[in-house]
Design an enzyme around this catalytic site. Structure first.
Site, PDB file in Angstrom:
ATOM      1  N   ALA A 115       0.860  -1.186   0.000  1.00  0.00           N
ATOM      2  CA  ALA A 115       0.000   0.000   0.000  1.00  0.00           C
ATOM      3  C   ALA A 115       0.896   1.236   0.000  1.00  0.00           C
ATOM      4  CB  ALA A 115      -0.911   0.006   1.219  1.00  0.00           C
ATOM      5  N   LYS A 116       0.353   2.371  -0.256  1.00  0.00           N
ATOM      6  CA  LYS A 116       1.094   3.634  -0.162  1.00  0.00           C
ATOM      7  C   LYS A 116       0.084   4.761  -0.080  1.00  0.00           C
ATOM      8  CE  LYS A 116       5.506   4.812  -0.269  1.00  0.00           C
ATOM      9  NZ  LYS A 116       6.581   3.981   0.290  1.00  0.00           N
ATOM     10  N   GLY A 117       0.503   5.888   0.493  1.00  0.00           N
ATOM     11  CA  GLY A 117      -0.392   7.034   0.557  1.00  0.00           C
ATOM     12  C   GLY A 117       0.399   8.317   0.432  1.00  0.00           C
TER      13      GLY A 117
END
Ligand code: NAD
Length: 444
Positions: A115-117
């Site tokens: 995931a990444k944000g």
């Protein structure tokens, strides 16, 4: 920027999405046996979220920022990946980095998906209070799309343990009465953070390099002692790697930050205590007595044994890869080498220990933090570093073993890129994901 570099940027060579896509395509050749469509499923992000973040600024104005969170895969467990604050954050970049996290977690055999944000903003123009409001509103906007068993953020560019403390506090206020510490990693030590997290990525780089050398990956070199090493970046990764390598007898001859670099004079070795003092006093390593100032581009082309890019993506590209003289590049940073540069380096016989192996130490110790939080326990530093070494050694062994198999089983053995260490690491990571996908089946 010279004409060549300008051409490169225009031709999109540095696009994070394109880099990750090209790396995936190269590994994909090894998966022709998979059910049609499954490879595409492994490639595409599972969920992308865009939130508008209205924030009351210190001067009373209301500004709106845009935030993203991408869950690339949940095949192996909850999503795991950092949150970055940077003016160039885009959905495209966040999606590419989320995919990279999936490959890393799979390669290191930790039970997380990728995931990444990120939030598109410039922290240099925001106050502490504004950053806190942005973080709280962003996390509130993500709602239950993050959680200890769904998707677990961590620090990334221009976010730190303070930001993670706000992430935790916001989520904890939204979910009172539960053990919410495992919702985020990279927290301050007093707030459930883990010993060793800050040094984990630099330490992991050194462990991967040591294991690679011990396994005979670089003919004639079995240990780091005596190797001449140049490091781009004097941050959490580059600074720690430099110190640990020097402790092991390596010769750190050059190091840089965003201002430029320093090269030890007359083939000598840098005084790392002096580098630290210079950085603390002047805000840059440049100007250290008894060194020569060099540009970051000069550093990349120094005559040395090992080059460690530990700053930004896209630093070694088609415009400068031909000038690299190191025998081995260890990717401390994420995607510092473009696919075009990979081609040139491979043709020149230069090996690359890829990012998904070389900088996986950070997410490994993040995993340990998550486990400690769930167990309401804290492990001593020695234990954490010992576990980190074992996990990195095992991952390196898997990559080297796959790499050595390539000439016989690669469908295009004549193409060097099909047989490089990056492709080997990707294949190891994707094989595990593909096998889990086939075992679980497609729901419903
Ligand atoms: P950091 O912010 O602590 O340090 C970055 C360093 O790069 C600084 O010394 C900065 O001056 C330098 N730099 C910035 N622009 C530069 C330029 N144009 N040329 C040369 N140097 C420049 O960051 P970090 O945590 O050390 O991360 C470095 C890289 O490693 C990033 O690509 C990051 O995504 C990657 N990475 C970090 C971790 C981690 O746990 N810290 C984990 C995985 C990957």
């Amino acid at each position: 920027m010279n004409d060549r570099a300008e051409h490169i940027v225009k031709s999109d060579e540095l696009s994070p999405a394109r880099v990750i896509e090209a790396q995936f395509e190269r590994a994909k050749r090894h998966f022709e046996h998979l059910t049609p469509g499954l490879v595409n499923y492994l490639r595409l992000p599972l969920r992308t979220i865009t939130v508008t973040i209205p924030v009351e600024m210190d001067d009373g104005r209301v500004d709106s920022f845009i935030g993203y969170r991408v869950l690339h895969s949940d095949l192996l467990g909850p999503g795991k990946g950092g949150i970055r604050y940077h003016p160039e954050v885009s959905l495209e970049e966040v999606s590419a980095l989320a995919a990279l996290m999936s490959w890393k977690c799979s390669l290191a055999r930790i039970p997380f998906g990728g995931a990444k944000g990120g939030v598109t903003c410039d922290v240099k123009h925001l106050s502490h209070r504004e950053l806190r409001r942005i973080t709280r509103r962003f996390i509130a906007g993500l709602g239950d799309n993050i959680g200890p068993y769904t998707d677990i953020p961590a620090p990334d560019m221009y976010t730190d343990s303070q930001t993670m403390a706000w992430v935790y506090d916001t989520y904890d206020n939204m979910h009172p009465g539960e053990n919410n510490l495992p919702v985020v990693t990279g927290k301050p030590l007093e707030l459930g953070g883990s010993e060793g997290r800050g040094e984990a990525t630099g330490r992991g780089c050194v462990f991967a390099l040591e294991r690679f050398l011990a396994s005979g990956g670089l003919p004639g070199v079995e240990e780091v002692g005596g190797l001449r090493i140049a490091i781009q970046g004097y941050g959490e990764v580059g600074r720690v790697a430099a110190r640990l390598l020097a402790e092991r007898g390596a010769q750190v001859v050059a190091i840089s930050d965003s201002t430029g670099g320093v090269l030890a004079l007359n083939g000598d070795v840098l005084d790392l205590d002096g580098v630290a003092s210079q950085k603390a006093a002047a805000g840059t390593v440049v100007g250290l007595p008894e060194t020569r100032s060099i540009t970051n581009d000069d550093l990349l082309s120094l005559d040395c044994d090992v080059l460690i890019p530990a700053a930004l993506g896209g630093q070694i590209h088609s415009g400068n890869a031909d000038r690299v003289q190191a025998r081995l590049i260890v990717e401390g940073a994420n995607r510092p080498i473009t696919p075009e540069a990979d081609d040139i380096l491979a043709a020149n016989g230069i090996l690359v220990l890829p990012d998904i192996l070389a900088n996986v130490g950070g997410v490994i110790v993040s995993y340990y933090e998550w486990v400690q939080n769930i167990e309401h326990h804290s492990w001593p530093l020695d234990g954490i570093n010992g576990r980190l070494r074992t996990r990195i050694n095992n991952a390196t062994d898997r990559v080297v073993a796959r790499w050595r198999e390539f000439p016989s089983d690669c469908p295009n053995a004549s193409e060097m890129l099909c047989t490089d260490l990056r492709t080997a690491a990707m294949v190891v990571a994707l094989e595990r994901l593909a096998s889990v996908l086939e075992q679980r089946g497609i729901w419903p």
